[in-house]
Design a protein around this motif. Structure first.
Motif, PDB file in Angstrom:
ATOM      1  N   ALA A   1       0.831  -1.204   0.000  1.00 32.23           N
ATOM      2  CA  ALA A   1       0.000   0.000   0.000  1.00 32.23           C
ATOM      3  C   ALA A   1       0.868   1.258   0.000  1.00 32.23           C
ATOM      4  O   ALA A   1       0.548   2.243  -0.658  1.00 32.23           O
ATOM      5  CB  ALA A   1      -0.945  -0.007   1.196  1.00 32.23           C
ATOM      6  N   LYS A   2       1.976   1.217   0.733  1.00 37.11           N
ATOM      7  CA  LYS A   2       2.888   2.362   0.752  1.00 37.11           C
ATOM      8  C   LYS A   2       3.480   2.600  -0.632  1.00 37.11           C
ATOM      9  O   LYS A   2       3.626   3.736  -1.080  1.00 37.11           O
ATOM     10  CB  LYS A   2       3.991   2.143   1.773  1.00 37.11           C
ATOM     11  CG  LYS A   2       3.511   2.237   3.204  1.00 37.11           C
ATOM     12  CD  LYS A   2       4.635   1.956   4.176  1.00 37.11           C
ATOM     13  CE  LYS A   2       4.127   1.944   5.607  1.00 37.11           C
ATOM     14  NZ  LYS A   2       5.192   1.595   6.555  1.00 37.11           N
ATOM     15  N   GLN A   3       3.836   1.514  -1.329  1.00 40.91           N
ATOM     16  CA  GLN A   3       4.370   1.635  -2.684  1.00 40.91           C
ATOM     17  C   GLN A   3       3.325   2.230  -3.620  1.00 40.91           C
ATOM     18  O   GLN A   3       3.644   3.052  -4.477  1.00 40.91           O
ATOM     19  CB  GLN A   3       4.823   0.267  -3.205  1.00 40.91           C
ATOM     20  CG  GLN A   3       6.054  -0.272  -2.528  1.00 40.91           C
ATOM     21  CD  GLN A   3       6.376  -1.690  -2.974  1.00 40.91           C
ATOM     22  OE1 GLN A   3       5.633  -2.307  -3.733  1.00 40.91           O
ATOM     23  NE2 GLN A   3       7.499  -2.210  -2.486  1.00 40.91           N
ATOM     24  N   MET A   4       2.079   1.807  -3.446  1.00 41.55           N
ATOM     25  CA  MET A   4       1.006   2.338  -4.293  1.00 41.55           C
ATOM     26  C   MET A   4       0.810   3.835  -4.047  1.00 41.55           C
ATOM     27  O   MET A   4       0.575   4.594  -4.994  1.00 41.55           O
ATOM     28  CB  MET A   4      -0.290   1.578  -4.028  1.00 41.55           C
ATOM     29  CG  MET A   4      -0.269   0.139  -4.513  1.00 41.55           C
ATOM     30  SD  MET A   4      -1.702  -0.817  -4.019  1.00 41.55           S
ATOM     31  CE  MET A   4      -2.983  -0.046  -4.983  1.00 41.55           C
ATOM     32  N   GLN A   5       0.934   4.274  -2.801  1.00 40.76           N
ATOM     33  CA  GLN A   5       0.796   5.692  -2.496  1.00 40.76           C
ATOM     34  C   GLN A   5       1.930   6.493  -3.132  1.00 40.76           C
ATOM     35  O   GLN A   5       1.706   7.587  -3.656  1.00 40.76           O
ATOM     36  CB  GLN A   5       0.801   5.913  -0.992  1.00 40.76           C
ATOM     37  CG  GLN A   5      -0.493   5.526  -0.314  1.00 40.76           C
ATOM     38  CD  GLN A   5      -0.438   5.752   1.194  1.00 40.76           C
ATOM     39  OE1 GLN A   5       0.634   5.778   1.792  1.00 40.76           O
ATOM     40  NE2 GLN A   5      -1.603   5.912   1.793  1.00 40.76           N
ATOM     41  N   GLN A   6       3.129   5.962  -3.098  1.00 38.14           N
ATOM     42  CA  GLN A   6       4.257   6.654  -3.700  1.00 38.14           C
ATOM     43  C   GLN A   6       4.092   6.719  -5.222  1.00 38.14           C
ATOM     44  O   GLN A   6       4.439   7.716  -5.847  1.00 38.14           O
ATOM     45  CB  GLN A   6       5.558   5.959  -3.330  1.00 38.14           C
ATOM     46  CG  GLN A   6       5.923   6.135  -1.868  1.00 38.14           C
ATOM     47  CD  GLN A   6       7.138   5.310  -1.464  1.00 38.14           C
ATOM     48  OE1 GLN A   6       7.627   4.500  -2.230  1.00 38.14           O
ATOM     49  NE2 GLN A   6       7.606   5.523  -0.248  1.00 38.14           N
ATOM     50  N   ALA A   7       3.564   5.654  -5.821  1.00 39.19           N
ATOM     51  CA  ALA A   7       3.333   5.638  -7.262  1.00 39.19           C
ATOM     52  C   ALA A   7       2.292   6.689  -7.641  1.00 39.19           C
ATOM     53  O   ALA A   7       2.407   7.356  -8.671  1.00 39.19           O
ATOM     54  CB  ALA A   7       2.892   4.254  -7.710  1.00 39.19           C
TER      55      ALA A   7
END
Length: 71
Positions: A40-46
């Motif tokens: 989820a953190k990676q998706m937010q950064q993307a």
């Protein structure tokens, strides 16, 4: 038969209920917790990167409209 006067101190039919409510109020102050997975953190950064690209694209379109290339 003994009859006690109106000032009988041990007579409170709601005492247990009041004690129970007071005890429950003491246990309430727990804070909510939130856990975010690594995915989820990676998706937010993307999403943040996509926002930057979108802003750059919108800026290009604004410049084209101002210069008269796009009507």
């Amino acid at each position: 038969m003994k009859i006690y006067g109106p000032n009988h101190t041990n007579l409170n039919p709601y005492q247990k209920q009041m004690n129970k409510q007071a005890h429950e109020k003491k246990e309430m102050p727990q804070k909510d917790q939130l856990q975010i997975s690594d995915k989820a953190k990676q998706m937010q950064q993307a999403e943040g990167a996509k926002e930057a690209q979108r802003a750059a694209h919108v800026q290009k379109i604004k410049q084209a409209v101002e210069s008269g290339i796009i009507r």
